[in-house]
Design a protein around this motif. Sequence first.
Motif, PDB file in Angstrom:
ATOM      1  N   ALA A   1      16.106  58.698  37.039  1.00 61.02           N
ATOM      2  CA  ALA A   1      16.066  57.629  36.214  1.00 61.02           C
ATOM      3  C   ALA A   1      15.639  58.401  34.875  1.00 61.02           C
ATOM      4  CB  ALA A   1      14.761  56.829  36.835  1.00 61.02           C
ATOM      5  N   ALA A   2      14.642  59.120  34.793  1.00 62.83           N
ATOM      6  CA  ALA A   2      14.483  59.968  33.367  1.00 62.83           C
ATOM      7  C   ALA A   2      15.514  60.565  32.791  1.00 62.83           C
ATOM      8  CB  ALA A   2      13.358  60.798  33.668  1.00 62.83           C
ATOM      9  N   LEU A   3      16.407  61.206  33.467  1.00 63.17           N
ATOM     10  CA  LEU A   3      17.520  61.704  32.845  1.00 63.17           C
ATOM     11  C   LEU A   3      18.386  60.698  32.165  1.00 63.17           C
ATOM     12  CD1 LEU A   3      18.359  64.391  35.827  1.00 63.17           C
ATOM     13  CD2 LEU A   3      17.982  64.865  33.363  1.00 63.17           C
ATOM     14  N   LYS A   4      18.665  59.456  33.010  1.00 66.16           N
ATOM     15  CA  LYS A   4      19.364  58.579  32.503  1.00 66.16           C
ATOM     16  C   LYS A   4      18.780  57.957  31.048  1.00 66.16           C
ATOM     17  CE  LYS A   4      22.641  56.867  34.414  1.00 66.16           C
ATOM     18  NZ  LYS A   4      24.198  57.075  34.112  1.00 66.16           N
ATOM     19  N   THR A   5      17.331  57.854  31.353  1.00 66.83           N
ATOM     20  CA  THR A   5      16.888  57.066  30.133  1.00 66.83           C
ATOM     21  C   THR A   5      17.153  57.981  28.831  1.00 66.83           C
ATOM     22  OG1 THR A   5      15.200  55.968  31.376  1.00 66.83           O
ATOM     23  CG2 THR A   5      14.509  56.358  29.209  1.00 66.83           C
ATOM     24  N   ASN A   6      16.912  59.322  29.020  1.00 67.89           N
ATOM     25  CA  ASN A   6      16.933  60.227  27.886  1.00 67.89           C
ATOM     26  C   ASN A   6      18.395  60.340  27.157  1.00 67.89           C
ATOM     27  OD1 ASN A   6      13.979  60.728  28.442  1.00 67.89           O
ATOM     28  ND2 ASN A   6      14.348  62.713  28.546  1.00 67.89           N
ATOM     29  N   ALA A   7      19.466  59.974  28.292  1.00 72.39           N
ATOM     30  CA  ALA A   7      20.732  60.171  27.530  1.00 72.39           C
ATOM     31  C   ALA A   7      21.091  58.654  27.248  1.00 72.39           C
ATOM     32  CB  ALA A   7      21.632  60.484  28.847  1.00 72.39           C
ATOM     33  N   GLY A   8      20.374  57.569  27.108  1.00 70.62           N
ATOM     34  CA  GLY A   8      20.707  56.408  26.592  1.00 70.62           C
ATOM     35  C   GLY A   8      21.369  55.671  27.746  1.00 70.62           C
ATOM     36  N   ASN A   9      20.946  55.850  29.013  1.00 68.43           N
ATOM     37  CA  ASN A   9      21.515  55.122  30.128  1.00 68.43           C
ATOM     38  C   ASN A   9      23.113  54.772  30.051  1.00 68.43           C
ATOM     39  OD1 ASN A   9      19.513  54.419  31.858  1.00 68.43           O
ATOM     40  ND2 ASN A   9      18.106  53.567  30.360  1.00 68.43           N
ATOM     41  N   PRO A  10      24.161  55.452  29.945  1.00 67.12           N
ATOM     42  CA  PRO A  10      25.420  55.483  30.047  1.00 67.12           C
ATOM     43  C   PRO A  10      25.686  54.897  31.277  1.00 67.12           C
ATOM     44  CG  PRO A  10      25.173  57.779  29.775  1.00 67.12           C
ATOM     45  CD  PRO A  10      23.678  56.946  29.645  1.00 67.12           C
ATOM     46  N   LYS A  11      26.717  54.092  31.559  1.00 63.84           N
ATOM     47  CA  LYS A  11      26.993  53.631  32.856  1.00 63.84           C
ATOM     48  C   LYS A  11      28.011  54.345  33.481  1.00 63.84           C
ATOM     49  CE  LYS A  11      23.901  50.354  32.338  1.00 63.84           C
ATOM     50  NZ  LYS A  11      22.694  50.297  33.011  1.00 63.84           N
ATOM     51  N   GLY A  12      27.838  54.473  34.896  1.00 67.28           N
ATOM     52  CA  GLY A  12      28.934  55.063  35.691  1.00 67.28           C
ATOM     53  C   GLY A  12      29.172  56.523  35.519  1.00 67.28           C
TER      54      GLY A  12
ATOM     55  N   SER B   1      31.862  71.816  32.754  1.00 67.96           N
ATOM     56  CA  SER B   1      31.013  70.436  32.150  1.00 67.96           C
ATOM     57  C   SER B   1      30.342  71.026  31.135  1.00 67.96           C
ATOM     58  CB  SER B   1      30.337  69.855  33.302  1.00 67.96           C
ATOM     59  OG  SER B   1      29.366  70.895  33.886  1.00 67.96           O
ATOM     60  N   VAL B   2      29.709  69.978  30.391  1.00 66.97           N
ATOM     61  CA  VAL B   2      28.762  70.287  29.255  1.00 66.97           C
ATOM     62  C   VAL B   2      27.503  69.575  29.743  1.00 66.97           C
ATOM     63  CG1 VAL B   2      28.410  69.731  26.959  1.00 66.97           C
ATOM     64  CG2 VAL B   2      30.613  70.161  27.575  1.00 66.97           C
ATOM     65  N   GLY B   3      26.523  70.020  29.486  1.00 65.53           N
ATOM     66  CA  GLY B   3      25.203  69.449  30.145  1.00 65.53           C
ATOM     67  C   GLY B   3      24.802  68.174  29.451  1.00 65.53           C
ATOM     68  N   GLY B   4      23.569  67.734  30.069  1.00 61.35           N
ATOM     69  CA  GLY B   4      23.268  66.348  29.504  1.00 61.35           C
ATOM     70  C   GLY B   4      23.969  65.119  30.133  1.00 61.35           C
ATOM     71  N   GLY B   5      23.397  63.993  29.927  1.00 63.73           N
ATOM     72  CA  GLY B   5      23.894  62.853  30.702  1.00 63.73           C
ATOM     73  C   GLY B   5      24.764  62.113  29.729  1.00 63.73           C
ATOM     74  N   ASN B   6      24.960  62.392  28.135  1.00 65.66           N
ATOM     75  CA  ASN B   6      26.007  61.829  27.541  1.00 65.66           C
ATOM     76  C   ASN B   6      27.248  62.181  27.939  1.00 65.66           C
ATOM     77  OD1 ASN B   6      26.987  60.529  25.192  1.00 65.66           O
ATOM     78  ND2 ASN B   6      26.173  61.743  23.757  1.00 65.66           N
ATOM     79  N   PRO B   7      28.270  61.647  28.146  1.00 66.04           N
ATOM     80  CA  PRO B   7      29.524  61.855  28.447  1.00 66.04           C
ATOM     81  C   PRO B   7      30.388  62.052  27.145  1.00 66.04           C
ATOM     82  CG  PRO B   7      29.450  59.371  28.855  1.00 66.04           C
ATOM     83  CD  PRO B   7      27.966  60.009  28.431  1.00 66.04           C
ATOM     84  N   LYS B   8      30.114  61.793  25.835  1.00 61.03           N
ATOM     85  CA  LYS B   8      30.530  61.941  24.776  1.00 61.03           C
ATOM     86  C   LYS B   8      29.963  63.024  23.703  1.00 61.03           C
ATOM     87  CE  LYS B   8      32.047  56.943  24.648  1.00 61.03           C
ATOM     88  NZ  LYS B   8      32.150  55.852  23.753  1.00 61.03           N
TER      89      LYS B   8
ATOM     90  N   ARG C   1      24.081  55.899  42.225  1.00 59.37           N
ATOM     91  CA  ARG C   1      23.613  54.832  41.282  1.00 59.37           C
ATOM     92  C   ARG C   1      25.076  54.812  40.282  1.00 59.37           C
ATOM     93  NH1 ARG C   1      18.694  55.213  37.261  1.00 59.37           N
ATOM     94  NH2 ARG C   1      19.554  54.186  35.319  1.00 59.37           N
ATOM     95  N   ARG C   2      25.818  55.757  40.175  1.00 58.10           N
ATOM     96  CA  ARG C   2      27.182  55.560  39.407  1.00 58.10           C
ATOM     97  C   ARG C   2      28.209  54.633  40.089  1.00 58.10           C
ATOM     98  NH1 ARG C   2      28.107  61.320  40.356  1.00 58.10           N
ATOM     99  NH2 ARG C   2      30.262  61.779  40.933  1.00 58.10           N
ATOM    100  N   ARG C   3      27.941  54.796  41.385  1.00 56.47           N
ATOM    101  CA  ARG C   3      29.038  53.974  42.248  1.00 56.47           C
ATOM    102  C   ARG C   3      28.533  52.596  42.145  1.00 56.47           C
ATOM    103  NH1 ARG C   3      29.878  57.350  48.048  1.00 56.47           N
ATOM    104  NH2 ARG C   3      31.300  58.777  47.125  1.00 56.47           N
ATOM    105  N   SER C   4      27.278  52.089  41.960  1.00 61.77           N
ATOM    106  CA  SER C   4      26.978  50.830  41.912  1.00 61.77           C
ATOM    107  C   SER C   4      27.215  50.191  40.548  1.00 61.77           C
ATOM    108  CB  SER C   4      25.447  50.768  42.334  1.00 61.77           C
ATOM    109  OG  SER C   4      24.898  49.363  41.857  1.00 61.77           O
ATOM    110  N   GLU C   5      27.022  51.124  39.361  1.00 63.37           N
ATOM    111  CA  GLU C   5      27.301  50.540  38.203  1.00 63.37           C
ATOM    112  C   GLU C   5      29.098  50.586  37.940  1.00 63.37           C
ATOM    113  OE1 GLU C   5      23.452  53.252  36.157  1.00 63.37           O
ATOM    114  OE2 GLU C   5      25.690  54.130  36.145  1.00 63.37           O
ATOM    115  N   ILE C   6      29.695  51.149  38.476  1.00 64.99           N
ATOM    116  CA  ILE C   6      31.113  51.088  38.402  1.00 64.99           C
ATOM    117  C   ILE C   6      31.665  49.898  39.088  1.00 64.99           C
ATOM    118  CG2 ILE C   6      33.371  52.197  39.141  1.00 64.99           C
ATOM    119  CD1 ILE C   6      32.083  55.021  38.933  1.00 64.99           C
ATOM    120  N   ALA C   7      30.804  49.705  40.268  1.00 67.82           N
ATOM    121  CA  ALA C   7      31.360  48.340  40.900  1.00 67.82           C
ATOM    122  C   ALA C   7      30.513  47.047  40.357  1.00 67.82           C
ATOM    123  CB  ALA C   7      30.613  48.244  42.538  1.00 67.82           C
TER     124      ALA C   7
END
Length: 318
Positions: free
Chosen positions: A20-31, A72-79, A310-316
């Motif tokens: 949850a903390a990793l996602k928060t710091n990345a801005g909570n991108p979905k999926g 891959s490139v680190g962090g939770g931001n896919p962009k 979590r990402r499967r739930s967000e995609i669904a």
Amino acid sequence: MDATIQSAPAQVAEPAAIVAALKTNAGNPKGVRASFAKGQCVLGRFTSAREAASVTKSKSFTAPSKVLGRFSVGGGNPKVADSNRVVLRGLSLHIGNGKDATDMLFENAPVHFAKSTGQMLEFLTVRAPGPDGKPDAQKVKAFSAANPETLNQANYVAGKPVPGSFAGVTYFGIHAFPVTNARGLTRFVKFELIPAGGEISLSDEEAKTKADDFLQQDLKARIVGGGIKFRMVALLDQPGDPTMDVTLRWPGEDDRQQVTLGTIELNALSDNEPCDETIFNPGTLAAGVAEPPDEIFAARKLAYAISLARRRSEIAQP
């Protein structure tokens, strides 16, 4: 006498809280993954070296097999921009088949940024963005002063130039793995991937001219041009090596005796579905390689599964 800042013993943190903390710091991108969200799936082969059996009896490393990989490139931001010098570069590998398969997770730093789950969660929490979208610099400074080992990874990365290609990076498996060879001898090793063509880097000025996805473009060009090779080696332990603290390197690690396990050849791009529909599971280890004893490894096994759910739930979600 000058006062010194001492860190309080970190409590054990639940892997779900870390995700949850990793996602928060990345801005909570979905999926997307909670960490190393931006990546590209590749295919290839592993060719074992004769001396691999002296280190481990694992058929993942003593027999040839197909390989599924993900750069891959680190962090939770896919962009995230590929030129970002402070985030990690990673390479995950699935080597072997069925019960003889092993998943390996590598990154371009030899240490982790925390030695316990509690310390990891606190590290992430103090870096959470505030109302202005930025972390509180004073909180980060105070935490770093009390926990100087949490800067070891960042200092290592900062001391290196910007990677110019996924193919020109030395990748480290940060954990100490107990391995058992055919004679029944067990010892600790660290795994490392050494680029066959040497390291490829950019100056800061060169990096500024690159597209945000230049690593992806370079990867595709190199695959079309014949593929990418790495030599996989095992660094051998010595008495007194720290095996429980992943913020520390082994003494003289860069000059350690190493044994070549084989060659990784990545020669085809894949669509990302084979990598994204599941995880490279740290707990997938073929007989002859056992789980590292440190706290971070145990948490990663759970955290990866939690992130996947979590990402499967967000995609669904509609």
